[in-house]
Design a protein around this motif. Structure first.
Motif, mmCIF file in Angstrom:
data_model
loop_
_atom_site.group_PDB
_atom_site.id
_atom_site.type_symbol
_atom_site.label_atom_id
_atom_site.label_comp_id
_atom_site.label_asym_id
_atom_site.label_seq_id
_atom_site.Cartn_x
_atom_site.Cartn_y
_atom_site.Cartn_z
ATOM 1 N N ARG A 119 -6.088 2.940 12.654
ATOM 2 C CA ARG A 119 -4.213 2.727 12.548
ATOM 3 C C ARG A 119 -4.000 3.489 11.534
ATOM 4 O O ARG A 119 -4.803 3.875 10.386
ATOM 5 C CB ARG A 119 -4.157 1.191 12.278
ATOM 6 C CG ARG A 119 -4.452 0.646 10.944
ATOM 7 C CD ARG A 119 -5.847 -0.255 11.094
ATOM 8 N NE ARG A 119 -6.291 -1.194 9.805
ATOM 9 C CZ ARG A 119 -7.382 -1.141 9.382
ATOM 10 N NH1 ARG A 119 -8.370 -1.045 10.410
ATOM 11 N NH2 ARG A 119 -7.794 -1.773 8.579
ATOM 12 N N VAL A 139 -1.369 3.794 8.096
ATOM 13 C CA VAL A 139 -0.792 2.774 7.331
ATOM 14 C C VAL A 139 0.116 3.644 6.220
ATOM 15 O O VAL A 139 0.766 2.845 5.648
ATOM 16 C CB VAL A 139 -1.968 2.204 6.396
ATOM 17 C CG1 VAL A 139 -2.965 1.596 7.323
ATOM 18 C CG2 VAL A 139 -2.542 3.162 5.632
ATOM 19 N N THR A 155 -7.956 -1.599 -2.204
ATOM 20 C CA THR A 155 -6.561 -0.917 -1.901
ATOM 21 C C THR A 155 -6.996 0.717 -1.865
ATOM 22 O O THR A 155 -7.920 1.034 -2.393
ATOM 23 C CB THR A 155 -5.703 -1.243 -3.264
ATOM 24 O OG1 THR A 155 -6.192 -0.922 -4.433
ATOM 25 C CG2 THR A 155 -5.301 -2.662 -2.956
ATOM 26 N N ASP A 174 -1.509 -0.682 -0.201
ATOM 27 C CA ASP A 174 -2.158 -1.594 0.658
ATOM 28 C C ASP A 174 -2.539 -1.446 2.067
ATOM 29 O O ASP A 174 -1.770 -1.009 2.901
ATOM 30 C CB ASP A 174 -1.151 -3.063 0.666
ATOM 31 C CG ASP A 174 -1.745 -4.253 1.355
ATOM 32 O OD1 ASP A 174 -2.881 -4.042 2.182
ATOM 33 O OD2 ASP A 174 -1.510 -5.512 1.083
ATOM 34 N N ALA A 201 -3.487 -3.024 4.508
ATOM 35 C CA ALA A 201 -2.983 -4.114 5.593
ATOM 36 C C ALA A 201 -1.531 -3.813 6.116
ATOM 37 O O ALA A 201 -1.252 -3.870 7.025
ATOM 38 C CB ALA A 201 -3.472 -5.310 5.006
ATOM 39 N N THR A 202 -0.814 -3.399 5.086
ATOM 40 C CA THR A 202 0.627 -3.419 5.304
ATOM 41 C C THR A 202 1.197 -2.334 5.006
ATOM 42 O O THR A 202 2.389 -1.895 5.298
ATOM 43 C CB THR A 202 1.340 -4.567 4.323
ATOM 44 O OG1 THR A 202 1.298 -4.043 2.919
ATOM 45 C CG2 THR A 202 0.798 -5.807 4.442
ATOM 46 N N GLY A 203 0.570 -1.307 4.210
ATOM 47 C CA GLY A 203 1.125 0.080 4.091
ATOM 48 C C GLY A 203 2.154 0.105 2.955
ATOM 49 O O GLY A 203 2.735 1.142 2.446
ATOM 50 N N GLU A 204 2.381 -1.020 2.351
ATOM 51 C CA GLU A 204 3.133 -1.158 1.103
ATOM 52 C C GLU A 204 2.474 -0.170 -0.058
ATOM 53 O O GLU A 204 1.571 -0.335 -0.356
ATOM 54 C CB GLU A 204 3.238 -2.668 0.658
ATOM 55 C CG GLU A 204 3.999 -2.568 -0.605
ATOM 56 C CD GLU A 204 4.156 -3.975 -1.223
ATOM 57 O OE1 GLU A 204 4.717 -4.156 -2.255
ATOM 58 O OE2 GLU A 204 3.460 -4.934 -0.817
#
Length: 682
Positions: A249, A251, A270, A287, A289-292
């Motif tokens: 995916r 991110v 991270t 992150d 998982a979130t792309g933050e």
């Protein structure tokens, strides 16, 4: 010693062309294998090959492969990281190293401390060294199979690489994936034994970056028409028990966000990414998982650069959580960044430029650094003591440093009041000076790319001219890296305009301030710099220059955009110039090949006959238009040379020919170089 007065350009110099050739190139692709350091080094006197160098603790560096082994690859034609290694394990003799060999582009395996009678992995008892053994097959399609940016996974018995596979004879008939190659040699004659770990949905990608526990992986990807400094994507996947990738995916990134490098942080959870989402390549924690993304050190400085080769490394996480970073405007310094506080402390030392080749060995950071008065060296920073020292490739003056130039970082004013950055190298000699009232000739040097920049480091080719009384000014014209995205974007749609104007602005400013002789200015460059040099001669800016040296150039935009270059840059002109169909007039009007009638100044054209990036046909087409016009010129074409000259004899001939051009054009009397015959074709 009293200064002798002699015309500029006529001074004697110990910096001859052979010395220039012997010091051409620099160390690249530095890495740590356990407590050892490995890198590649140029060998111009050995046909321009790249040697693989090993340095064990407390020992002198040694070349592990004799000629003709050439550790280099052609992925995206500019190549990428060509080797990787893993420390020895119980029951094995020394480290395991894989590398690409330039002539056949195959991936090979070597255990340098093993006997030559081992199995396919080279594992044998102590004694004589083993020969490299191939791991990958040869392909007869187009450019074949190519490999770069490898990562050795001993636990899985494989090496993961970028695979570039040609599917036909055309330069764009190509696909790229991440692939697993078994270390047992079973794929050497069997393509089916190569396991592809990603699909080929993205046109370009970098090598895999595995998390510390090996359970996740990240890499960069991008697609035409974007170049990696335009927009890239950070891709992440999970790694299964058998080493396959799953759940890939995106991110981070996008069409207007360039991520130059991605790595896993020391915490293993991270990511760290150098992204220009703020307008500057700053280091962010991401992150997965979130792309933050959180900017760890917000500055109007670059912590990354143009990804011209796959595997460049501007930052490297350390085990304790600190991050070694390269950063700066223009030139880049080495610093240690504390992600928790954002504090950044620079390494001590005289080095003003660090190459994007950082490596970490425990608490040591190792890099390739140079200064304005020193060539590139292997430098180690002990993060515990803060002490930095040269550990290999130590600079040793080839001549008395009094013959070397003292460069000046300058910012000039271009059209519309815009800043134009440059490095100015005035003539310098320990016991010669120019006559009273005489101003020196100057040559404007134009870097390639064009999305690149020039480092302010010791370059004996520059000293070759300055020690003879000819000044040099290297221009980071609008579009160059190192000064933020807005500066890079100045060249969008304006190639052949902004670069030409900015170089002419520097030349005019040097003349107006009394630094350079306005009647003895020249321009020279290679690749994209060759384009700017030629475009200058065919534009109103041509009146600024008395002559030009044009090396492996782009001269015909339409030809270059329709099959006359490699895949990587095949759509580069869409951002630099425009759409080939909708902006066809622009392609025609800016191409030097269509305006040969405007050339009325002498020029030297240099070309490698094996160049697939800027092929000889571009030069030949231009020369057809010049023929019969009475313009003094010379064309030197070199067998066995590609895009960038690597062989000592070629470099010598090119440097001496360039000096002869200036001597003839500027009225300089020299008898220490062969006279370059200039044809006029009347």
């Amino acid at each position: 010693m009293p200064h002798r007065t002699a015309p500029y350009g006529s001074w004697p110099s110990p910096v001859d062309a052979r010395l220039v050739a012997a010091h051409d190139g620099r160390p690249e692709y530095l890495g740590a294998v356990g407590d050892e350091l490995w890198w590649t080094a140029p060998r111009p006197e050995e046909g321009g090959r790249r040697a693989l160098i090993r340095q064990r603790p407390g020992a002198e560096p040694e070349s592990v492969l004799p000629p003709p082994w050439n550790v280099r690859n052609r992925v995206i034609e500019y190549g990428g990281r060509p080797w990787a290694g893993a420390p020895g394990t119980p029951g094995t003799e020394g480290p395991l190293v894989v590398f690409t060999h330039f002539p056949d582009q195959r991936l090979h395996l070597l255990r340098p401390d093993s006997a030559p009678d081992g199995d396919a992995t080279g594992a044998a008892g102590p004694g004589a060294r083993a020969e490299p053994v191939p791991l990958t097959p040869v392909s007869g399609a187009g450019g074949g199979l190519r490999w770069c940016d490898p990562v050795v996974r001993p636990a899985h018995g494989d090496v993961v690489c970028v695979l570039e596979e040609f599917t036909g004879d055309g330069p764009t008939d190509v696909r790229r994936t991440l692939a697993s190659v078994p270390l047992d040699g079973s794929a050497a004659d069997d393509r089916t034994r190569v396991r592809e770990l990603t699909d080929d949905a993205h046109r370009f990608l970098t090598g895999a970056r595995f998390s510390p526990d090996g359970r996740r992986v990240a890499w960069l990807a991008w697609d035409h028409p974007a170049m990696p400094w335009d927009g890239t994507l950070v891709r992440v996947a999970d790694v299964t028990g058998d080493g396959a990738f799953t759940g890939a995916r995106t991110v981070l990134g996008g069409p207007e966000e360039s991520v130059a490098q991605v790595e896993w942080a020391a915490d293993g959870r991270t990511l760290l990414a150098a992204t220009d989402r703020t307008g500057w390549w700053n280091l962010h924690r991401v992150d997965p998982a979130t792309g933050e993304a959180v900017n760890l050190c917000p500055r109007e400085e670059e912590f990354g650069g143009g990804l011209w080769k796959i595997g460049l490394r501007w930052f490297a996480p350390l085990p304790g959580g600190l991050v070694a970073v390269l950063h700066g405007r223009g030139g880049q310094a080495l610093g240690l960044l504390d992600p928790a506080t954002g504090e950044l402390a620079d390494a001590p030392g005289p080095w003003t430029e660090w190459a994007p080749a950082l490596a970490v060995a425990d608490t040591r950071v190792v890099g390739i650094a140079a200064g304005a008065h020193s060539a590139y060296e292997i430098v180690e920073l002990d993060t515990g003591s803060g002490h930095a020292r040269v550990v290999a490739e130590e600079h040793r003056p080839a001549v008395d440093p009094a013959h070397l130039p003292h460069p000046q970082a300058r910012t000039f004013t271009g059209p519309g009041g815009r800043d134009v950055h440059a490095h100015v190298y005035p003539p310098r000699h320990p016991d010669h000076q120019g006559p009273p009232g005489e101003l020196p000739p100057y040559v404007i040097w134009v870097h390639g790319g064009p999305t690149s920049r020039v480092p302010m480091v010791l370059d004996l080719e520059i000293a070759y001219f300055t020690s003879r009384g000819i000044g040099v000014a290297e221009v980071d014209y609008g579009g160059s890296t190192g000064y933020g995205r807005a500066y890079r974007n100045r060249l969008r749609g304006q190639w052949g305009v902004v670069d030409v104007e900015d170089c002419a602005a520097v030349a005019r400013a040097l003349a107006d301030e009394g630094t350079a002789d306005p009647a003895r200015l020249a321009i020279r460059g290679g690749s994209a710099g060759g384009w700017t040099s030629a475009a200058s001669l065919t534009s109103p800016a041509g009146e600024v220059y008395a002559c030009a040296t044009i090396t492996y150039p782009i001269l015909d935009l339409k030809g270059w955009a329709t099959g006359e270059t490699h895949d990587f840059e095949s759509q580069y002109l869409r951002s630099l110039v425009g759409d080939p169909e909708a902006d066809a007039d622009r392609y025609h009007d800016r191409s030097p090949v269509h305006h040969a009638d405007r050339v009325d100044r002498p020029f030297l054209l240099l070309q490698g006959l094996d160049d697939v990036i800027c092929p000889p046909v571009q030069c030949e087409r231009f020369l057809e238009r010049i023929a019969g016009r009475g313009v003094p010129h010379a064309y030197l074409a070199f067998e066995g040379e590609g895009h960038g000259f690597r062989r000592a004899d070629t470099i010598v001939r090119a440097v001496e020919a360039e000096l002869s051009l200036y001597a003839q054009t500027f009225g300089i009397d020299r008898d220490d170089v062969p006279t370059l015959p200039l044809k006029e074709d009347t």
